[in-house]
Design an enzyme around this catalytic site. Structure first.
Site, short mmCIF file in Angstrom:
data_model
loop_
_atom_site.label_atom_id
_atom_site.label_comp_id
_atom_site.label_asym_id
_atom_site.label_seq_id
_atom_site.Cartn_x
_atom_site.Cartn_y
_atom_site.Cartn_z
N CYS A 24 0.86 -1.18 0.00
CA CYS A 24 0.00 0.00 0.00
C CYS A 24 0.90 1.24 0.00
O CYS A 24 1.96 1.19 0.62
CB CYS A 24 -0.88 0.04 1.26
SG CYS A 24 -2.15 -1.24 1.29
N PRO A 25 0.56 2.32 -0.65
CA PRO A 25 -0.66 2.53 -1.43
C PRO A 25 -0.46 2.24 -2.92
O PRO A 25 -1.33 2.56 -3.72
CB PRO A 25 -0.93 4.02 -1.22
CG PRO A 25 0.44 4.63 -1.17
CD PRO A 25 1.30 3.57 -0.47
#
Length: 89
Positions: A24-25
């Protein structure tokens, strides 16, 4: 013989994106970019790792206006089906 349940009954994804191992992200960004390249109304299946990716990506996509159609646990990863919205007239 078991019947499919929910919104997975008659929807074959138009494309797949394997983001297992992607942090992530970055996984959200790649998913969103892929959706933007697809035809409106198309269905994308995204493979995500358990933990933070599956906790964050579906919520982030929903907040960005992408309908989540299904989320399946596939032993070790999750298959998320998300649709590119139709263009409003």
């Amino acid at each position: 013989m078991s019947k499919p349940t929910g919104s997975t009954i008659n929807q074959t994804p138009d494309a797949q994106l394997d983001l297992r191992g992607t942090p992530c992200p970055i996984n959200f960004v790649r998913t969103k970019l892929r959706l933007e390249q697809m035809t409106p109304g198309s269905l994308l299946e995204v493979w995500l790792d358990p933990g933070e990716p599956i906790e964050q990506v579906p919520d982030s996509l929903a907040m960005a206006g992408y309908p989540i159609e299904a989320l399946d646990d596939r032993k070790g990863y999750f298959a998320l089906r998300v649709r590119r919205p139709q263009v409003s007239a």
